[in-house]
Write an enzyme that holds these catalytic residues in place. Structure first.
Site, PDB file in Angstrom:
ATOM      1  N   ASN A  10       0.859  -1.190   0.000  1.00 36.46           N
ATOM      2  CA  ASN A  10       0.000   0.000   0.000  1.00 36.46           C
ATOM      3  C   ASN A  10       0.894   1.239   0.000  1.00 36.46           C
ATOM      4  O   ASN A  10       1.525   1.546   1.008  1.00 36.46           O
ATOM      5  CB  ASN A  10      -0.889  -0.032   1.260  1.00 36.46           C
ATOM      6  CG  ASN A  10      -1.672   1.255   1.438  1.00 36.46           C
ATOM      7  OD1 ASN A  10      -1.863   2.021   0.496  1.00 36.46           O
ATOM      8  ND2 ASN A  10      -2.136   1.498   2.659  1.00 36.46           N
ATOM      9  N   LYS A  12       0.031   4.264  -0.162  1.00 32.69           N
ATOM     10  CA  LYS A  12      -0.643   5.435   0.429  1.00 32.69           C
ATOM     11  C   LYS A  12      -0.488   6.644  -0.509  1.00 32.69           C
ATOM     12  O   LYS A  12      -0.430   6.464  -1.720  1.00 32.69           O
ATOM     13  CB  LYS A  12      -0.112   5.740   1.829  1.00 32.69           C
ATOM     14  CG  LYS A  12      -0.046   4.507   2.713  1.00 32.69           C
ATOM     15  CD  LYS A  12       0.144   4.864   4.140  1.00 32.69           C
ATOM     16  CE  LYS A  12       0.455   3.622   4.934  1.00 32.69           C
ATOM     17  NZ  LYS A  12       0.262   3.788   6.355  1.00 32.69           N
ATOM     18  N   HIS A 102      -9.322   1.112   5.275  1.00 36.22           N
ATOM     19  CA  HIS A 102      -8.017   1.327   5.911  1.00 36.22           C
ATOM     20  C   HIS A 102      -8.224   2.264   7.104  1.00 36.22           C
ATOM     21  O   HIS A 102      -9.061   3.163   7.062  1.00 36.22           O
ATOM     22  CB  HIS A 102      -7.031   1.931   4.897  1.00 36.22           C
ATOM     23  CG  HIS A 102      -5.626   1.932   5.403  1.00 36.22           C
ATOM     24  ND1 HIS A 102      -5.151   2.871   6.289  1.00 36.22           N
ATOM     25  CD2 HIS A 102      -4.581   1.085   5.171  1.00 36.22           C
ATOM     26  CE1 HIS A 102      -3.879   2.601   6.567  1.00 36.22           C
ATOM     27  NE2 HIS A 102      -3.518   1.520   5.898  1.00 36.22           N
ATOM     28  N   GLU A 104      -6.681   4.720   8.099  1.00 34.29           N
ATOM     29  CA  GLU A 104      -6.532   6.145   7.801  1.00 34.29           C
ATOM     30  C   GLU A 104      -7.817   6.712   7.193  1.00 34.29           C
ATOM     31  O   GLU A 104      -8.168   7.868   7.415  1.00 34.29           O
ATOM     32  CB  GLU A 104      -5.319   6.360   6.880  1.00 34.29           C
ATOM     33  CG  GLU A 104      -4.023   6.157   7.670  1.00 34.29           C
ATOM     34  CD  GLU A 104      -2.864   5.597   6.872  1.00 34.29           C
ATOM     35  OE1 GLU A 104      -2.906   5.624   5.630  1.00 34.29           O
ATOM     36  OE2 GLU A 104      -1.907   5.095   7.497  1.00 34.29           O
ATOM     37  N   GLU A 174      -4.836  -4.925  10.869  1.00 33.37           N
ATOM     38  CA  GLU A 174      -3.782  -3.919  11.000  1.00 33.37           C
ATOM     39  C   GLU A 174      -3.971  -3.136  12.301  1.00 33.37           C
ATOM     40  O   GLU A 174      -4.755  -2.168  12.333  1.00 33.37           O
ATOM     41  CB  GLU A 174      -3.850  -2.934   9.835  1.00 33.37           C
ATOM     42  CG  GLU A 174      -3.648  -3.557   8.482  1.00 33.37           C
ATOM     43  CD  GLU A 174      -3.140  -2.521   7.498  1.00 33.37           C
ATOM     44  OE1 GLU A 174      -2.017  -2.692   7.035  1.00 33.37           O
ATOM     45  OE2 GLU A 174      -3.846  -1.538   7.225  1.00 33.37           O
ATOM     46  N   GLY A 180       2.922   2.366  10.559  1.00 33.19           N
ATOM     47  CA  GLY A 180       3.831   3.492  10.324  1.00 33.19           C
ATOM     48  C   GLY A 180       4.602   3.926  11.554  1.00 33.19           C
ATOM     49  O   GLY A 180       5.224   4.983  11.567  1.00 33.19           O
ATOM     50  N   SER A 220       3.963  -2.021  10.086  1.00 30.50           N
ATOM     51  CA  SER A 220       5.432  -1.992  10.184  1.00 30.50           C
ATOM     52  C   SER A 220       6.103  -3.296   9.753  1.00 30.50           C
ATOM     53  O   SER A 220       7.126  -3.704  10.316  1.00 30.50           O
ATOM     54  CB  SER A 220       5.874  -1.607  11.608  1.00 30.50           C
ATOM     55  OG  SER A 220       5.440  -0.299  11.907  1.00 30.50           O
TER      56      SER A 220
END
Ligand code: PEP
Length: 258
Positions: A10, A12, A102, A104, A174, A180, A220
């Protein structure tokens, strides 16, 4: 039952279309040089919308047997939805995977489990594979409620999706505290939740559906930890963010090299 591992990168909101070409060309070279065996894993790159056409061109011209995906999808077919991208537009470009829900997007765009499920259904209807993301924040993890939190997200997203479509879908666990941050969940943490997801799918549907479903871990992941996490029985691959932006590092991950 043997499930083929899936490694999805991904990107992003990173890389313009020229940088995307460089990355996919680099990945093609890495896979060629390492004699990557395409039977061992499915590989997907998930660039921003603006890069998809360029990625398609490189994949086709290099005869690269990887798939590419989109990071989101509109629930609408067409019309006055400024800024949105439809399923038809994506599938016309050869897109076969779509990330939905996701963390985010859940956080910055207030996406609910119901909307995530609707997006998954739209992707499936157009013949694409949704990668349905779920995961808990640090507060939920510290309260020990991570499993129930994730199962609630999954139940909400799968509502109305028949077993015949669930087997074509992918779920990505996730934990938000690991995305991240460099703080990776232990293989045991990943296994605990991926196993619970599969058990709940067996309860909601049946064992064969649960056995066929691919459940990924994300957060990560890098070449130094990927193989260990994916060695767990209910972890069928990884959704990789930062480490998918470097061709050599992503190639190491798909080759299970530490
Ligand atoms: C992600 O974006 O889904 C992700 C897991 O990111 P990272 O690998 O950078 O933590």
């Amino acid at each position: 039952m043997a499930r083929k591992p899936l490694l999805a990168g991904n990107w992003k909101m990173n890389l313009n279309h020229l940088e995307a070409i460089t990355l996919v060309e680099g990945l093609a070279a890495e896979l060629r040089d390492s004699n990557f065996d395409y039977d061992t894993a499915d590989v997907v790159v998930i660039p921003p919308f603006t890069d998809i056409r360029s990625v398609q061109t490189v994949v086709e011209s290099e005869d690269l047997r990887i798939a590419y995906g989109a990071q989101d999808i509109s629930v609408h077919e067409s019309g006055a939805y400024t800024g949105e991208v439809s399923a038809e537009m994506l599938s016309k470009l050869g897109v076969t995977y779509v990330v939905v829900g996701h963390s985010e997007r859940r956080e910055y765009h207030q996406e609910s489990d119901a909307l995530v499920g609707e997006k998954a259904r739209v992707a499936l209807k157009a013949g694409m594979t949704p990668i349905i993301c779920c995961g808990e924040g640090l507060d939920v993890r510290k309260a020990g409620e991570h499993v129930s939190h994730v199962l609630k997200q999954i139940e909400g997203a799968l509502e109305g999706i028949p077993a015949s479509d669930v087997v074509k879908s992918v779920i990505a666990y996730e934990p938000i505290w690991a995305i991240g941050t460099g703080e990776v969940a232990t293989p045991e943490d990943a296994q605990e939740v991926c196993e619970a997801i599969r058990k709940r799918v067996a309860e909601l549907y049946d064992q064969a559906t649960a056995d066929a479903l691919r459940v990924l871990y994300g957060g990560s992941v890098k070449s130094s930890n990927a193989a260990q996490i994916m060695s767990k029985p209910d972890v069928d691959g990884a959704l990789v963010g930062g480490a998918s932006l470097k061709a050599d590092e992503f190639a190491k991950i798909v080759n299970f090299e530490g």
